[in-house]
Design an enzyme around this catalytic site. Structure first.
Site, PDB file in Angstrom:
ATOM      1  N   HIS A   1      13.143  23.942  30.862  1.00 59.12           N
ATOM      2  CA  HIS A   1      14.129  23.576  31.787  1.00 59.12           C
ATOM      3  C   HIS A   1      13.457  24.087  33.296  1.00 59.12           C
ATOM      4  CE1 HIS A   1      15.346  27.637  31.145  1.00 59.12           C
ATOM      5  NE2 HIS A   1      16.239  27.685  32.225  1.00 59.12           N
TER       6      HIS A   1
ATOM      7  N   HIS B   1      14.097  26.215  35.790  1.00 59.39           N
ATOM      8  CA  HIS B   1      14.445  27.440  36.496  1.00 59.39           C
ATOM      9  C   HIS B   1      12.736  28.081  36.711  1.00 59.39           C
ATOM     10  CE1 HIS B   1      18.868  27.806  35.331  1.00 59.39           C
ATOM     11  NE2 HIS B   1      18.632  27.139  36.659  1.00 59.39           N
TER      12      HIS B   1
ATOM     13  N   ASP C   1      12.091  31.097  36.239  1.00 53.50           N
ATOM     14  CA  ASP C   1      11.630  32.061  35.470  1.00 53.50           C
ATOM     15  C   ASP C   1      11.328  31.454  34.078  1.00 53.50           C
ATOM     16  OD1 ASP C   1      14.434  31.476  34.915  1.00 53.50           O
ATOM     17  OD2 ASP C   1      14.448  33.346  33.657  1.00 53.50           O
ATOM     18  N   HIS C   2      10.804  30.047  34.253  1.00 49.37           N
ATOM     19  CA  HIS C   2      10.428  29.490  33.088  1.00 49.37           C
ATOM     20  C   HIS C   2       9.111  28.319  33.392  1.00 49.37           C
ATOM     21  CE1 HIS C   2      13.928  30.495  30.457  1.00 49.37           C
ATOM     22  NE2 HIS C   2      14.359  30.747  31.561  1.00 49.37           N
TER      23      HIS C   2
ATOM     24  N   HIS D   1      23.161  24.595  30.517  1.00 53.79           N
ATOM     25  CA  HIS D   1      22.669  25.361  31.276  1.00 53.79           C
ATOM     26  C   HIS D   1      21.848  24.869  32.651  1.00 53.79           C
ATOM     27  CE1 HIS D   1      20.771  29.241  32.641  1.00 53.79           C
ATOM     28  NE2 HIS D   1      19.316  28.460  32.707  1.00 53.79           N
TER      29      HIS D   1
ATOM     30  N   ASP E   1      16.950  28.560  27.587  1.00 56.33           N
ATOM     31  CA  ASP E   1      18.177  29.583  28.080  1.00 56.33           C
ATOM     32  C   ASP E   1      19.510  28.793  27.402  1.00 56.33           C
ATOM     33  OD1 ASP E   1      16.806  31.402  29.423  1.00 56.33           O
ATOM     34  OD2 ASP E   1      17.205  30.741  31.131  1.00 56.33           O
TER      35      ASP E   1
ATOM     36  N   HIS F   1      15.026  35.264  26.838  1.00 58.95           N
ATOM     37  CA  HIS F   1      15.501  36.364  27.302  1.00 58.95           C
ATOM     38  C   HIS F   1      15.957  37.571  26.400  1.00 58.95           C
ATOM     39  CE1 HIS F   1      15.662  35.082  31.680  1.00 58.95           C
ATOM     40  NE2 HIS F   1      15.850  33.854  31.359  1.00 58.95           N
TER      41      HIS F   1
HETATM   42 FE    FE Z   1      15.959  32.172  32.189  1.00 58.76          FE
HETATM   43 ZN    ZN Z   2      17.449  29.499  32.873  1.00 59.18          ZN
END
Ligand code: FE
Ligand code: ZN
Length: 281
Positions: free
Chosen positions: A82, A84, A86-87, A140, A159, A197
């Site tokens: 996805h 985001h 942090d991905h 999410h 996530d 995570h």
């Molecule tokens: Fe994340």
């Molecule tokens: Zn995420």
């Protein structure tokens, strides 16, 4: 790298079409976990036979490039779940350094930096001799996907599903997320859940706040505490233990509904209540 659509699933036909050894003789991926930022996991998935290596959800580039170099694995693909940061934060730098191809959700192409190949529900993604099935798992985010490498027992779910938890509903509804989690719940109990995570210890505290007398949950929480005390990861977990102890996978379990004071409620309502309580835990 081959992408097959759902219509081309028949394995014999694939073998004939590509003139390869039959795909049911696929090899297991070697998977390497890289902890980055405060609690993210990035994964390297490597086919030893062909040398192809995918990075799953590179939050950042430098530690990923460094680990691949140390292992002698040449990065050929990025698999994003996805959009985001942090991905996908490492996407462009890794692509520039390696020339790899970036694969991500067709539902969200505008938000996946450098995307080359769009995949959707039912598509198959080949990594060397290994092959993943793509699941659309919104909730999410509205375009979230997961990659299931059946022959490696490996689920990369970003996530959506966490060890004892699930992602926050930033762009989706409880009904969507419950549907998505039920799709993942149907996979074999032996599936390893490679989530993105390390949230497990706080997820366990939350789960116990609802069902403090759930024996398997208590035992699992104790094991998680011990592992974290030794600074060990608690990820991947096994899908089988998630099905038994993760409250977000058990919204249709009467025992959970009862613990929430929602006996006989619709599973979506139970799921929404668990999610809402976690959001303010
Ligand atoms: Fe994340
Ligand atoms: Zn995420």
């Amino acid at each position: 790298m081959l992408i097959q659509t759902a219509q081309r699933r028949n394995r014999k036909r694939l073998g004939a079409r590509f003139g390869l050894c039959y795909l049911d003789a696929m090899s297991r991926l070697q998977i390497h976990q890289i902890p980055v930022l405060s609690d993210n996991y990035v994964y390297l998935a490597h086919c030893a036979e062909t040398g192809e290596t995918a990075v799953v959800d590179p939050a950042v580039a430098a530690p990923v490039l460094q680990e691949a170099e140390r292992l002698g694995w040449r990065i050929t693909h990025i698999l994003n779940t996805h959009h985001h940061g942090d991905h996908v934060g490492g996407n462009l730098e890794i692509k520039q350094a390696t020339g790899c191809r970036i694969i991500g959700p067709s539902y969200d192409t505008a938000r996946i930096p450098g995307i080359d190949l769009e995949v959707r529900e039912g598509d198959r993604v080949a990594l060397g001799k290994a092959e993943a099935e793509v699941f659309f798992v919104p909730g999410h985010t509205r375009g979230h996907i997961a990659y299931w490498f059946a022959d490696s027992d490996a689920l990369f779910c970003g996530d959506t599903l966490f060890a004892l938890g699930c992602g926050r509903l930033f762009e989706g509804t409880p009904a969507q997320m419950w549907d998505s989690l039920q799709k993942l719940r149907r996979l074999p109990a032996s599936a390893r859940v490679y989530c993105a995570h390390e949230y497990t210890q706080s997820n366990a505290r939350f789960a116990l706040s609802i069902e403090g007398d759930h024996e398997k949950l208590r035992a699992r929480a104790a094991d998680i505490d011990a592992r974290r005390a030794r600074k060990e990861p608690t990820v991947p977990s096994l899908l089988g233990e998630e099905v038994e102890t993760n409250p977000f996978l058990r919204a249709d379990d009467p025992a959970l509904a009862q613990a929430l004071g929602l006996s006989n409620a619709d599973p979506v309502e139970v799921f929404a209540e668990v999610r809402a309580r976690k959001d303010s835990f």
